[in-house]
Design a protein around this motif. Sequence first.
Motif, PDB file in Angstrom:
ATOM      1  N   ARG A  11       9.043  30.883 -32.556  1.00 37.39           N
ATOM      2  CA  ARG A  11       8.311  29.843 -31.829  1.00 37.39           C
ATOM      3  C   ARG A  11       8.592  28.522 -32.522  1.00 37.39           C
ATOM      4  NH1 ARG A  11       4.789  30.704 -28.184  1.00 37.39           N
ATOM      5  NH2 ARG A  11       4.133  32.694 -29.040  1.00 37.39           N
ATOM      6  N   LEU A  12       9.072  27.546 -31.738  1.00 37.91           N
ATOM      7  CA  LEU A  12       9.382  26.239 -32.281  1.00 37.91           C
ATOM      8  C   LEU A  12       8.131  25.394 -32.414  1.00 37.91           C
ATOM      9  CD1 LEU A  12      12.318  27.060 -31.406  1.00 37.91           C
ATOM     10  CD2 LEU A  12      12.653  24.632 -31.037  1.00 37.91           C
ATOM     11  N   SER A  13       8.111  24.589 -33.447  1.00 35.24           N
ATOM     12  CA  SER A  13       7.023  23.636 -33.618  1.00 35.24           C
ATOM     13  C   SER A  13       7.141  22.551 -32.559  1.00 35.24           C
ATOM     14  CB  SER A  13       7.071  23.031 -35.027  1.00 35.24           C
ATOM     15  OG  SER A  13       8.305  22.355 -35.207  1.00 35.24           O
ATOM     16  N   ALA A  14       6.101  21.764 -32.424  1.00 40.78           N
ATOM     17  CA  ALA A  14       6.102  20.671 -31.442  1.00 40.78           C
ATOM     18  C   ALA A  14       7.185  19.653 -31.793  1.00 40.78           C
ATOM     19  CB  ALA A  14       4.736  20.001 -31.411  1.00 40.78           C
ATOM     20  N   ALA A  15       7.651  18.956 -30.774  1.00 37.91           N
ATOM     21  CA  ALA A  15       8.673  17.930 -30.990  1.00 37.91           C
ATOM     22  C   ALA A  15       8.094  16.788 -31.816  1.00 37.91           C
ATOM     23  CB  ALA A  15       9.173  17.403 -29.654  1.00 37.91           C
TER      24      ALA A  15
END
Length: 176
Positions: A11-15
């Motif tokens: 899961r990618l962190s927020a931009a």
Amino acid sequence: MDANVSGRYFRLSAAPPSSSDFPEMLLAQAAKPLSLREYDVTGTGVTARVEHCIEDGDFVIGEFCRKQMTNIPPQAGPDGLTPIPLPNGQGLGHLAAFRYHRPTRVILLQYNMQCVTTYRIALYLMKINAASVYGFAPILREDALERFKDKKIRSFSVQFASPKNLARPIRESAFF
């Protein structure tokens, strides 16, 4: 092509506020000529690029490529080993496919240690824009703990991000 392919979910962190989002950065790179997509991500000759990237509804799919230009293995023939000469600037291409889901910010990345890891992807994004600092949190399978239950532990490692007090001793019994 590999006979067996495995992948891992992250899961990618927020931009970051001063950066484009992850899929837009990759799609913008894919619109450039191949030679302009390449970056030495480590400063030691590890060259990576987005090889292919397209949108498909809520998904962005594509491939990362690591171009191996040093330590090229030799060709093995009946007369022994022969070096494989490659023209200047050419290398072996190692690919890792990915599939990114925009609403959940989850990426499925093909596991290929010869290609790119999430660490190298993060470095690649920072080469595009230094403010593009992303985190990739692994997503465990629901049965992960059950699979390890009643098994002998062969190795165990822990990583700490920004520890507050390194001088305080840790007792082994706290973990086992």
